[in-house]
Design an enzyme around this catalytic site. Structure first.
Site, PDB file in Angstrom:
ATOM      1  CG  ASP A   7      34.744  38.950  38.315  1.00  0.00           C
ATOM      2  OD1 ASP A   7      33.884  39.938  38.241  1.00  0.00           O
ATOM      3  OD2 ASP A   7      35.409  39.418  38.879  1.00  0.00           O
ATOM      4  CD  GLU A   9      39.029  42.662  38.072  1.00  0.00           C
ATOM      5  OE1 GLU A   9      38.605  43.689  37.594  1.00  0.00           O
ATOM      6  OE2 GLU A   9      37.949  41.892  38.342  1.00  0.00           O
ATOM      7  CG  ASP A 101      33.640  36.913  34.053  1.00  0.00           C
ATOM      8  OD1 ASP A 101      34.266  37.852  35.050  1.00  0.00           O
ATOM      9  OD2 ASP A 101      32.549  37.632  34.100  1.00  0.00           O
ATOM     10  CG  HIS A 157      37.445  47.434  39.379  1.00  0.00           C
ATOM     11  ND1 HIS A 157      34.912  46.700  38.395  1.00  0.00           N
ATOM     12  CD2 HIS A 157      35.612  48.351  39.576  1.00  0.00           C
ATOM     13  CE1 HIS A 157      34.896  47.654  37.952  1.00  0.00           C
ATOM     14  NE2 HIS A 157      35.174  48.437  38.122  1.00  0.00           N
ATOM     15  CG  ASP A 162      34.330  42.542  41.266  1.00  0.00           C
ATOM     16  OD1 ASP A 162      34.491  42.991  42.658  1.00  0.00           O
ATOM     17  OD2 ASP A 162      34.721  42.817  40.627  1.00  0.00           O
TER      18      ASP A 162
HETATM   19  P1  AMP Z   1      34.634  43.189  36.451  1.00  0.00           P
HETATM   20  O1  AMP Z   1      34.292  42.398  37.038  1.00  0.00           O
HETATM   21  O2  AMP Z   1      34.015  44.350  36.314  1.00  0.00           O
HETATM   22  O3  AMP Z   1      35.746  44.389  37.492  1.00  0.00           O
HETATM   23  O4  AMP Z   1      36.078  43.791  35.117  1.00  0.00           O
HETATM   24  C1  AMP Z   1      36.504  42.918  34.467  1.00  0.00           C
HETATM   25  C2  AMP Z   1      37.490  43.621  33.917  1.00  0.00           C
HETATM   26  O5  AMP Z   1      36.466  44.764  32.774  1.00  0.00           O
HETATM   27  C3  AMP Z   1      38.799  45.184  33.878  1.00  0.00           C
HETATM   28  O6  AMP Z   1      39.682  43.884  35.169  1.00  0.00           O
HETATM   29  C4  AMP Z   1      39.223  45.548  32.881  1.00  0.00           C
HETATM   30  O7  AMP Z   1      40.117  44.421  32.313  1.00  0.00           O
HETATM   31  C5  AMP Z   1      38.170  45.256  32.354  1.00  0.00           C
HETATM   32  N1  AMP Z   1      36.955  47.155  32.765  1.00  0.00           N
HETATM   33  C6  AMP Z   1      35.935  46.345  33.987  1.00  0.00           C
HETATM   34  N2  AMP Z   1      35.294  48.272  33.830  1.00  0.00           N
HETATM   35  C7  AMP Z   1      36.114  48.926  32.864  1.00  0.00           C
HETATM   36  C8  AMP Z   1      36.443  50.478  32.710  1.00  0.00           C
HETATM   37  N3  AMP Z   1      35.096  51.294  32.991  1.00  0.00           N
HETATM   38  N4  AMP Z   1      37.328  50.093  31.978  1.00  0.00           N
HETATM   39  C9  AMP Z   1      37.786  49.568  31.232  1.00  0.00           C
HETATM   40  N5  AMP Z   1      37.729  48.517  31.265  1.00  0.00           N
HETATM   41  C10 AMP Z   1      37.147  47.551  32.207  1.00  0.00           C
HETATM   42 MG    MG Z   2      35.609  42.506  39.169  1.00  0.00          MG
END
Ligand code: AMP
Ligand code: MG
Length: 180
Positions: A7, A9, A101, A157, A162
């Site tokens: 995962d 970020e 990803d 997140h 994750d």
């Molecule tokens: P996640 O794996 O769901 O934590 O998301 C990976 C990346 O997607 C995050 O580090 C953000 O760059 C982007 N991301 C996820 N959710 C959002 C959101 N609600 N608004 C903007 N960017 C997001």
């Molecule tokens: Mg994540």
């Protein structure tokens, strides 16, 4: 075969993007064919195009400026990640919740002139899970954990947390994923 459940970020903004998103954390769990964890990889990454994290990004990910300031730039983090994968000395499949990803990795590899071939063996656990447990549309990791009655450990997140949570779903259905 080794399964790399990962995962990422990335930099992000609320509304208008100030730069293309760049990886700020790589979290990954290596799982063997028996469903056992063989190891974990976690690094923060210092973004090159927009080194200053937005407040929105820090709130979303809990990743602070200090964490990325002290981190390697993408090329060094990329090399460390690939070295870690190659250490298992086995064929590998990258497994993530959705295709985001993989495309984010492609983007950062392109930005830094790095090879993208290592990304070819990838599956979206999210889209395959949708076939195993049909819902109206593919659901987020948090929704899938709830559906499975699996506790969301750590901080949502954060890449490593994750990855650990996705790995729990991955292991539950270990024999049902299709690799092609
Ligand atoms: P996640 O794996 O769901 O934590 O998301 C990976 C990346 O997607 C995050 O580090 C953000 O760059 C982007 N991301 C996820 N959710 C959002 C959101 N609600 N608004 C903007 N960017 C997001
Ligand atoms: Mg994540």
């Amino acid at each position: 075969m080794i399964y790399i459940v990962l995962d990422l970020e990335a930099t992000c903004w609320n509304g208008k993007r100030l730069a293309p998103n760049e990886i700020i954390e790589i979290g990954a769990i290596a799982i063997n064919e028996a469903g056992e964890t063989e190891g974990e990889f976690n690094t923060f990454v210092k973004p090159s195009l927009a080194p200053q994290l937005s407040d929105f990004c820090t709130k979303l990910t809990s990743i602070t400026q200090d964490m990325v300031d002290d981190a390697p730039l993408y090329p060094a983090a990329h090399q460390a990640f690939l070295d870690w994968i190659h250490n298992f000395d086995q064929e590998y499949w990258l497994c993530s919740w959705g295709f985001y990803d993989k495309s984010q990795f492609k983007h950062d590899c392109k930005l830094h002139g790095l090879d993208k071939d290592w990304l070819k063996k990838h599956i979206s656990v999210k889209h395959q899970y949708h076939k195993i447990k049909p819902t109206k549309r593919p659901i987020g990791m948090k929704g899938a954990l709830a559906l499975e009655d699996i506790k969301l450990d750590g901080t949502h997140h954060r890449g490593i947390d994750d990855a650990r949570n996705i790995a729990k779903i991955f292991v539950r259905y270990l024999n049902e994923w299709t690799f092609k």
